[in-house]
Design a protein around this motif. Structure first.
Motif, PDB file in Angstrom:
ATOM      1  N   UNK A  67      36.765  36.570  36.463  1.00 15.22           N
ATOM      2  CA  UNK A  67      38.021  37.295  36.247  1.00 15.22           C
ATOM      3  C   UNK A  67      37.754  38.714  35.768  1.00 15.22           C
ATOM      4  N   UNK A  68      36.775  38.865  34.885  1.00 12.11           N
ATOM      5  CA  UNK A  68      36.454  40.199  34.372  1.00 12.11           C
ATOM      6  C   UNK A  68      35.932  41.103  35.485  1.00 12.11           C
ATOM      7  N   UNK A  69      35.113  40.562  36.379  1.00 12.16           N
ATOM      8  CA  UNK A  69      34.601  41.362  37.485  1.00 12.16           C
ATOM      9  C   UNK A  69      35.730  41.804  38.415  1.00 12.16           C
ATOM     10  N   UNK A  70      36.660  40.908  38.681  1.00 10.33           N
ATOM     11  CA  UNK A  70      37.790  41.256  39.549  1.00 10.33           C
ATOM     12  C   UNK A  70      38.645  42.337  38.893  1.00 10.33           C
ATOM     13  N   UNK A  71      38.948  42.150  37.610  1.00  6.22           N
ATOM     14  CA  UNK A  71      39.785  43.123  36.900  1.00  6.22           C
ATOM     15  C   UNK A  71      39.120  44.494  36.862  1.00  6.22           C
ATOM     16  N   UNK A  72      37.822  44.525  36.580  1.00 11.07           N
ATOM     17  CA  UNK A  72      37.112  45.803  36.519  1.00 11.07           C
ATOM     18  C   UNK A  72      37.127  46.497  37.874  1.00 11.07           C
ATOM     19  N   UNK A  73      36.963  45.734  38.953  1.00 12.32           N
ATOM     20  CA  UNK A  73      37.010  46.318  40.303  1.00 12.32           C
ATOM     21  C   UNK A  73      38.388  46.923  40.573  1.00 12.32           C
ATOM     22  N   UNK A  74      39.442  46.190  40.215  1.00 14.46           N
ATOM     23  CA  UNK A  74      40.798  46.688  40.458  1.00 14.46           C
ATOM     24  C   UNK A  74      41.082  47.945  39.650  1.00 14.46           C
ATOM     25  N   UNK A  75      40.607  47.970  38.415  1.00 11.50           N
ATOM     26  CA  UNK A  75      40.814  49.147  37.568  1.00 11.50           C
ATOM     27  C   UNK A  75      40.086  50.368  38.126  1.00 11.50           C
ATOM     28  N   UNK A  76      38.835  50.167  38.552  1.00  9.69           N
ATOM     29  CA  UNK A  76      38.081  51.280  39.149  1.00  9.69           C
ATOM     30  C   UNK A  76      38.750  51.754  40.434  1.00  9.69           C
ATOM     31  N   UNK A  77      39.285  50.824  41.192  1.00  8.48           N
ATOM     32  CA  UNK A  77      39.934  51.165  42.457  1.00  8.48           C
ATOM     33  C   UNK A  77      41.135  52.071  42.232  1.00  8.48           C
ATOM     34  N   UNK A  78      41.935  51.743  41.234  1.00  8.41           N
ATOM     35  CA  UNK A  78      43.120  52.551  40.934  1.00  8.41           C
ATOM     36  C   UNK A  78      42.720  53.957  40.511  1.00  8.41           C
ATOM     37  N   UNK A  79      41.743  54.062  39.628  1.00  7.44           N
ATOM     38  CA  UNK A  79      41.317  55.380  39.165  1.00  7.44           C
ATOM     39  C   UNK A  79      40.694  56.194  40.295  1.00  7.44           C
ATOM     40  N   UNK A  80      39.883  55.562  41.117  1.00  9.32           N
ATOM     41  CA  UNK A  80      39.195  56.279  42.191  1.00  9.32           C
ATOM     42  C   UNK A  80      40.179  56.763  43.261  1.00  9.32           C
ATOM     43  N   UNK A  93      42.545  33.010  33.104  1.00  5.40           N
ATOM     44  CA  UNK A  93      42.036  33.889  32.058  1.00  5.40           C
ATOM     45  C   UNK A  93      43.076  34.889  31.592  1.00  5.40           C
ATOM     46  N   UNK A  94      43.838  35.475  32.519  1.00 10.15           N
ATOM     47  CA  UNK A  94      44.763  36.554  32.162  1.00 10.15           C
ATOM     48  C   UNK A  94      46.238  36.195  32.279  1.00 10.15           C
ATOM     49  N   UNK A  95      46.547  34.994  32.774  1.00 12.34           N
ATOM     50  CA  UNK A  95      47.945  34.585  32.859  1.00 12.34           C
ATOM     51  C   UNK A  95      48.747  35.339  33.885  1.00 12.34           C
ATOM     52  N   UNK A  96      48.075  35.899  34.897  1.00 13.12           N
ATOM     53  CA  UNK A  96      48.737  36.718  35.900  1.00 13.12           C
ATOM     54  C   UNK A  96      47.848  36.728  37.135  1.00 13.12           C
ATOM     55  N   UNK A  97      48.430  36.885  38.320  1.00 13.05           N
ATOM     56  CA  UNK A  97      47.629  36.905  39.537  1.00 13.05           C
ATOM     57  C   UNK A  97      46.949  38.258  39.709  1.00 13.05           C
ATOM     58  N   UNK A  98      45.831  38.325  40.455  1.00 11.34           N
ATOM     59  CA  UNK A  98      45.181  39.620  40.693  1.00 11.34           C
ATOM     60  C   UNK A  98      46.104  40.630  41.345  1.00 11.34           C
ATOM     61  N   UNK A  99      46.944  40.181  42.277  1.00 14.34           N
ATOM     62  CA  UNK A  99      47.833  41.125  42.962  1.00 14.34           C
ATOM     63  C   UNK A  99      48.856  41.716  41.994  1.00 14.34           C
ATOM     64  N   UNK A 100      49.427  40.863  41.139  1.00 14.23           N
ATOM     65  CA  UNK A 100      50.392  41.391  40.170  1.00 14.23           C
ATOM     66  C   UNK A 100      49.715  42.308  39.161  1.00 14.23           C
ATOM     67  N   UNK A 101      48.493  41.964  38.779  1.00 13.49           N
ATOM     68  CA  UNK A 101      47.740  42.819  37.855  1.00 13.49           C
ATOM     69  C   UNK A 101      47.502  44.190  38.480  1.00 13.49           C
ATOM     70  N   UNK A 102      47.103  44.219  39.751  1.00  9.71           N
ATOM     71  CA  UNK A 102      46.886  45.484  40.446  1.00  9.71           C
ATOM     72  C   UNK A 102      48.184  46.284  40.555  1.00  9.71           C
ATOM     73  N   UNK A 103      49.276  45.613  40.846  1.00 10.38           N
ATOM     74  CA  UNK A 103      50.571  46.296  40.935  1.00 10.38           C
ATOM     75  C   UNK A 103      50.925  46.977  39.622  1.00 10.38           C
ATOM     76  N   UNK A 104      50.662  46.280  38.520  1.00 14.61           N
ATOM     77  CA  UNK A 104      50.966  46.857  37.210  1.00 14.61           C
ATOM     78  C   UNK A 104      50.068  48.053  36.903  1.00 14.61           C
ATOM     79  N   UNK A 105      48.807  47.968  37.304  1.00 17.11           N
ATOM     80  CA  UNK A 105      47.907  49.096  37.096  1.00 17.11           C
ATOM     81  C   UNK A 105      48.401  50.334  37.828  1.00 17.11           C
TER      82      UNK A 105
END
Length: 316
Positions: free
Chosen positions: A200-213, A252-264
């Motif tokens: 989960x941490x690896x996925x979240x970190x990838x999504x966060x880097x993707x948004x910033x990049x 781990x985070x109580x939310x789907x990866x897609x929803x997490x990315x949308x919020x980012x």
């Protein structure tokens, strides 16, 4: 998720042979939501039907006795006890005593990734009044209840309402700190939990880097196709199926990866709108939209207000 950059202590040159030692604090970017907080007294026989919601919830019993069923398990709540529900927990409750019952309930959400993981870790829902978490959280909950009863009617003055709001925000951050301390001493974690946390941490970190990049390259939009493609890229190479990765992330985070990315990405749009030197047209372009109208429609669909209205609300 809070973006933090810890800067080392620096020795800054001053006039003559003297210098100033300066320690920079971390930069912080964090958002949270508080929804439907209420203090309620109910009579004997009162019940609340089975339901769920996408938010965290804290329920504090003040007087009486309450029986709450969470995901099919019953919890007997005594005065001072806390129950903490995770997103999508199925729960129902009833007054289990012979007299009136009083409780305080608050729903909230946060983009702090580490706090979400702490809140979602393990299966514990009930915390007795003498537990570390309940003792630490109670002062902040008492403050929140106090401010909820304050008079913030329009005739009471603009600055009075602002003071109540700022005090409420302060109490919420105090509550988050108490929750962090209370959950920071978990029981033994199973190896499966460690694996899920790592994935989960690896996925979240990838999504966060993707948004910033992509924001720096002026190249993302909040459409469903782009969200799906980015999440698929985050999962690729992790050694598990997309469904397994999604399940571990949700645990781990109580939310789907897609929803997490949308919020980012929505958070990035809000942060850009808080920079007055950028026009809405420039922001729209930076976020990858063909025109302002498309960006405005998307932003309003996510927040309920236009980019211009949001900007006017957060800037004096």
């Amino acid at each position: 998720m809070a973006n933090e950059q810890q800067r080392p202590a620096q020795l800054l040159d001053g006039q003559g042979d003297f210098g100033i030692r300066e320690v920079m604090m971390p930069d912080l970017e964090s958002t949270f939501r508080v929804f439907a907080a209420h203090l309620r007294t109910v009579s004997s026989g009162w019940t609340y039907p089975l339901h769920s919601h996408p938010l965290f919830e804290i329920n504090l019993l003040l007087e009486g006795r309450q029986l709450i069923r969470v995901n099919g398990q019953d919890y007997q709540q005594q005065p001072g006890d806390l129950l903490i529900f995770r997103p999508e927990d199925l729960h129902e409750s009833r007054n289990d005593g012979g007299s009136d019952m009083t409780y305080y309930c608050i729903h909230f959400d946060t983009d702090e990734r580490e706090l979400r993981e702490l809140l979602c870790r393990g299966s514990r829902r009930h915390f007795s009044s003498d537990s570390l978490l309940a003792r630490n959280a109670r002062p902040s909950l008492n403050r929140l209840m106090e401010f909820a009863g304050a008079d913030d009617t329009p005739g009471n003055g603009e600055y009075k309402r602002l003071q109540i709001k700022m005090n409420t925000l302060s109490a919420m951050f105090g509550l988050f700190a108490a929750l962090t301390e209370g959950f920071a001493h978990p029981q033994e974690i199973r190896s499966g939990d460690l694996r899920s946390s790592r994935i989960a941490e690896e996925i979240a970190a990838f999504l966060e880097r993707s948004v910033e990049r992509t924001a720096e390259q002026s190249g993302f939009a909040l459409d469903e196709g782009e969200l799906k493609e980015t999440v698929a890229s985050a999962i690729t190479g992790l050694g598990y199926s997309p469904s397994a990765c999604t399940r571990m992330f949700q645990e781990i985070y109580g939310i789907s990866p897609r929803r997490y990315l949308s919020r980012l990405k929505l958070k990035k749009a809000k942060l850009l709108l808080m920079q007055p030197e950028l026009s809405i047209e420039q922001i729209s372009c930076r976020l990858g939209y063909a025109d302002i109208a498309h960006f405005s429609r998307q932003f309003k669909r996510w927040t309920g207000e236009s980019p211009g209205k949001f900007r006017a609300r957060v800037h004096i």
